[in-house]
Scaffold this active site. Structure first.
Site, PDB file in Angstrom:
ATOM      1  N   HIS A 128       0.817  -1.222   0.000  1.00 11.64           N
ATOM      2  CA  HIS A 128       0.000   0.000   0.000  1.00 11.64           C
ATOM      3  C   HIS A 128       0.846   1.265   0.000  1.00 11.64           C
ATOM      4  CE1 HIS A 128      -4.033  -1.815   0.796  1.00 11.64           C
ATOM      5  NE2 HIS A 128      -3.254  -2.838   1.050  1.00 11.64           N
ATOM      6  N   ASP A 179       3.417   9.415  -0.812  1.00 13.06           N
ATOM      7  CA  ASP A 179       2.241   8.637  -0.426  1.00 13.06           C
ATOM      8  C   ASP A 179       2.042   7.525  -1.444  1.00 13.06           C
ATOM      9  OD1 ASP A 179      -0.026   8.016   1.088  1.00 13.06           O
ATOM     10  OD2 ASP A 179      -0.702  10.100   1.154  1.00 13.06           O
TER      11      ASP A 179
HETATM   12  P1  ADQ Z   1      -3.184   6.038   4.720  1.00 10.97           P
HETATM   13  O1  ADQ Z   1      -1.794   6.495   4.933  1.00 10.97           O
HETATM   14  O2  ADQ Z   1      -3.990   5.865   5.928  1.00 10.97           O
HETATM   15  O3  ADQ Z   1      -3.242   4.690   3.864  1.00 10.97           O
HETATM   16  P2  ADQ Z   1      -5.052   7.387   2.762  1.00 10.97           P
HETATM   17  O4  ADQ Z   1      -4.961   6.660   1.490  1.00 10.97           O
HETATM   18  O5  ADQ Z   1      -5.193   8.844   2.582  1.00 10.97           O
HETATM   19  O6  ADQ Z   1      -3.816   7.171   3.729  1.00 10.97           O
HETATM   20  O7  ADQ Z   1      -6.312   6.839   3.525  1.00 10.97           O
HETATM   21  C1  ADQ Z   1      -6.793   7.461   4.652  1.00 10.97           C
HETATM   22  C2  ADQ Z   1      -8.239   7.032   4.878  1.00 10.97           C
HETATM   23  O8  ADQ Z   1      -8.583   7.392   6.206  1.00 10.97           O
HETATM   24  C3  ADQ Z   1      -9.209   7.721   3.939  1.00 10.97           C
HETATM   25  O9  ADQ Z   1     -10.212   6.838   3.558  1.00 10.97           O
HETATM   26  C4  ADQ Z   1      -9.754   8.851   4.799  1.00 10.97           C
HETATM   27  O10 ADQ Z   1     -11.075   9.206   4.516  1.00 10.97           O
HETATM   28  C5  ADQ Z   1      -9.693   8.249   6.178  1.00 10.97           C
HETATM   29  N1  ADQ Z   1      -9.513   9.335   7.154  1.00 10.97           N
HETATM   30  C6  ADQ Z   1      -8.467  10.151   7.287  1.00 10.97           C
HETATM   31  N2  ADQ Z   1      -8.698  11.061   8.251  1.00 10.97           N
HETATM   32  C7  ADQ Z   1      -9.916  10.797   8.736  1.00 10.97           C
HETATM   33  C8  ADQ Z   1     -10.734  11.380   9.752  1.00 10.97           C
HETATM   34  N3  ADQ Z   1     -10.337  12.416  10.455  1.00 10.97           N
HETATM   35  N4  ADQ Z   1     -11.923  10.836   9.963  1.00 10.97           N
HETATM   36  C9  ADQ Z   1     -12.347   9.779   9.255  1.00 10.97           C
HETATM   37  N5  ADQ Z   1     -11.642   9.200   8.288  1.00 10.97           N
HETATM   38  C10 ADQ Z   1     -10.445   9.693   8.025  1.00 10.97           C
HETATM   39  C11 ADQ Z   1      -2.273   3.805   3.296  1.00 10.97           C
HETATM   40  C12 ADQ Z   1      -1.222   4.443   2.396  1.00 10.97           C
HETATM   41  C13 ADQ Z   1      -1.890   5.241   1.287  1.00 10.97           C
HETATM   42  C14 ADQ Z   1      -2.863   4.354   0.511  1.00 10.97           C
HETATM   43  C15 ADQ Z   1      -3.782   3.622   1.442  1.00 10.97           C
HETATM   44  C16 ADQ Z   1      -4.623   2.587   0.710  1.00 10.97           C
HETATM   45  O11 ADQ Z   1      -0.336   5.253   3.148  1.00 10.97           O
HETATM   46  O12 ADQ Z   1      -0.928   5.787   0.408  1.00 10.97           O
HETATM   47  O13 ADQ Z   1      -3.635   5.163  -0.349  1.00 10.97           O
HETATM   48  O14 ADQ Z   1      -3.062   2.935   2.469  1.00 10.97           O
HETATM   49  O15 ADQ Z   1      -3.831   1.730  -0.015  1.00 10.97           O
END
Ligand code: ADQ
Length: 474
Positions: A158, A366
């Site tokens: 990921h 990311d």
């Molecule tokens: P993350 O580093 O966690 O994931 P991201 O892909 O942005 O990063 O996913 C975050 C998720 O958490 C999103 O669905 C977002 O809506 C949710 N989220 C964030 N803040 C929130 C809040 N305050 N309240 C509720 N929900 C919240 C890792 C990798 C990424 C990759 C994903 C999936 O680091 O690069 O995209 O896995 O593979």
């Protein structure tokens, strides 16, 4: 269809009260597994001080069975907080300066992977396909193979796979690279990640590249391909459309009092570029004083990994930074930055994205970044907001019509914030339309189906893969 076994470090159990989960992995996989059914194994999140660890906790929810294992204090310290979060995470996000390599943590990482293999082994049936997730569990397939498992095993990373010069700075690089060759399918977020991986193999003389996606090593063949992860696009768009009537939405509108909303949503993590983003927002306000009192940045940042010192320190830094900007530029009736350390429910989040004129998605690095895709899905097609996106997010490889920025360039980002706020509706619509088509096409179901189709195909006789691919020149 063969039964699917998913293995990931943490297993997000279905929330009883509908509370939102903050991990992209959790959000994506839950919807994927619900559609197919199967078994999901991982750490329960519980730490036990006695050895040996007790039996698995088995739970069932609809057509998904969950198998949860506890870990010992030492396991968590070495495997999770140590090697995974303080070596692999920083290195894969190009932060060699933050990597704290230690032999003890590395040994713990491989030991816990062996332990996961021993827990999974009795549950595996002959035709199961096994899908292992993320950097915590890289050596798991190799452990399973050692114990005679012949099933198809796939791995999805990921997070980014860094360039060879960065990856090879990690002392156990060859062990990790070789262990990956035990998989049948290795999935990356982008082509660039796959190419970085291929370059590491080539540099270390491990195996051979047989084609664009095909490789062989130690008598087996495997494929390495990009599978850009997505979201449940239509579902998320629906949530956003429906959010307009909620109390939270109304209160938020009221409190904005006609000001434009700029939004940032990220786990608290140094890879997300939050401090550079606040600097850019401050620079934007200073250079464009006309916007002062007319915009508000809402930065929603649930805390994560607070047991790791860098994360604890970062919480302090960001809070102080937001406070300083608010003190310097704010007025009695205007707060430039609202900084919130909470997880929100998905409908609330969807509604806030839709209300925002601009989203600042500016990670320094990311794997993908699902927030970018959620923001696009949540927009009103008649009056869409603008996505300002770091070129170092995996999502930038797909969302070419976002306003792409280099987050290290604070002044450049500040200028793009101004351009985004002033963008005419036709341009916003044109950019959004093209991005929405991509987010619809590369949704979480496509991601899952494509990966699983590759994992199901390509069956080798009696588990011994033959190098049946035509060799192409490199
Ligand atoms: P993350 O580093 O966690 O994931 P991201 O892909 O942005 O990063 O996913 C975050 C998720 O958490 C999103 O669905 C977002 O809506 C949710 N989220 C964030 N803040 C929130 C809040 N305050 N309240 C509720 N929900 C919240 C890792 C990798 C990424 C990759 C994903 C999936 O680091 O690069 O995209 O896995 O593979």
């Amino acid at each position: 269809m063969s039964r699917l076994i998913v293995v990931s470090n943490r297993v997000p159990l279905p929330a009883k009260n509908g509370a939102a989960s903050a991990g992209g992995l959790a959000v994506a996989l839950q919807s994927a597994l619900a559609a197919r059914g199967g078994l999901w194994l991982g750490w329960s999140g519980k730490i036990c001080s006695d050895e040996p660890v007790g039996p698995l906790t088995m739970l069932k929810d609809g057509n998904i069975e969950y198998a949860l294992t506890d870990l010992t204090d030492l396991d968590v310290e070495e495997y999770y907080q140590g090697f995974a979060n303080r070596v692999l995470w920083p290195i894969c996000h190009y932060r060699l300066d933050l990597a704290e390599y230690g032999r003890r943590e590395m040994t713990g990482y491989f030991r816990v992977n062996q332990f996961f293999a021993s827990r999974l082994l009795p549950l595996i049936q002959k035709d199961d396909v096994i899908w292992i997730h993320d950097y915590h569990l890289i050596p798991l397939a190799e452990e399973l193979r050692r114990q005679g498992v012949k099933n198809r095993i796939g791995f999805f990373l990921h997070i980014p796979w860094p360039a060879p010069d960065v990856f090879l700075a990690m002392p156990v690089h060859d062990e990790l690279l070789k262990s990956l060759t035990a998989y049948d399918v290795i999935g990356f977020q982008t082509r660039q990640d796959r190419e970085n991986f291929a370059a590491c193999l080539a540099r270390q003389n491990i195996g051979e590249r047989l084609g664009e996606e095909e490789f062989s090593a130690a008598g087996r063949t495997f494929i390495a391909r990009p599978y850009p992860i997505g979201i449940e696009t239509d579902e998320f768009a629906k949530l956003a459309r429906q959010a307009g009537n909620t109390t939270l939405h109304k209160r938020m509108r009221q409190s904005l009092d006609g000001k434009d909303l700029i939004i940032g949503v990220d786990r608290l993590d140094y890879s997300k570029g939050i401090t550079q983003r606040i600097d850019a927002f401050e620079t934007f306000l200073t250079r464009h004083p006309d916007y002062q009192r007319k915009v508000t940045l809402l930065q929603i940042t649930p805390k994560s990994r607070s047991e790791v010192p860098e994360y604890e320190a970062m919480q302090k830094t960001v809070a102080e930074q937001a406070g300083r900007v608010n003190g310097a530029l704010g007025t009695v009736d205007w707060v430039p930055i609202r900084y919130v350390n909470r997880s929100l429910r998905r409908p609330a989040l969807a509604g806030l994205y839709r209300m925002a004129k601009v989203a600042l998605v500016t990670p320094l690095r990311d794997g993908m970044n699902l927030v970018a895709k959620e923001f696009v899905a949540a927009q009103d097609e008649d009056d869409p907001g603008v996505l300002l996106l770091s070129r170092f997010a995996g999502a930038a490889h797909e969302l070419k019509d976002a306003m792409l920025v280099n987050p290290y360039d604070v002044e450049g980002t500040a200028d793009v914030i101004a351009r985004s706020l002033a963008m005419p509706r036709e341009e916003r619509q044109a950019r959004w339309k093209s991005m929405m088509a991509t987010v619809r096409e590369n949704n979480v179901f496509t991601w899952c189906d494509t990966f699983l189709a590759d994992l199901a195909g390509n069956e080798a006789p009696e588990g011994v893969a033959q190098p049946r691919l035509k060799r192409v020149s490199r």
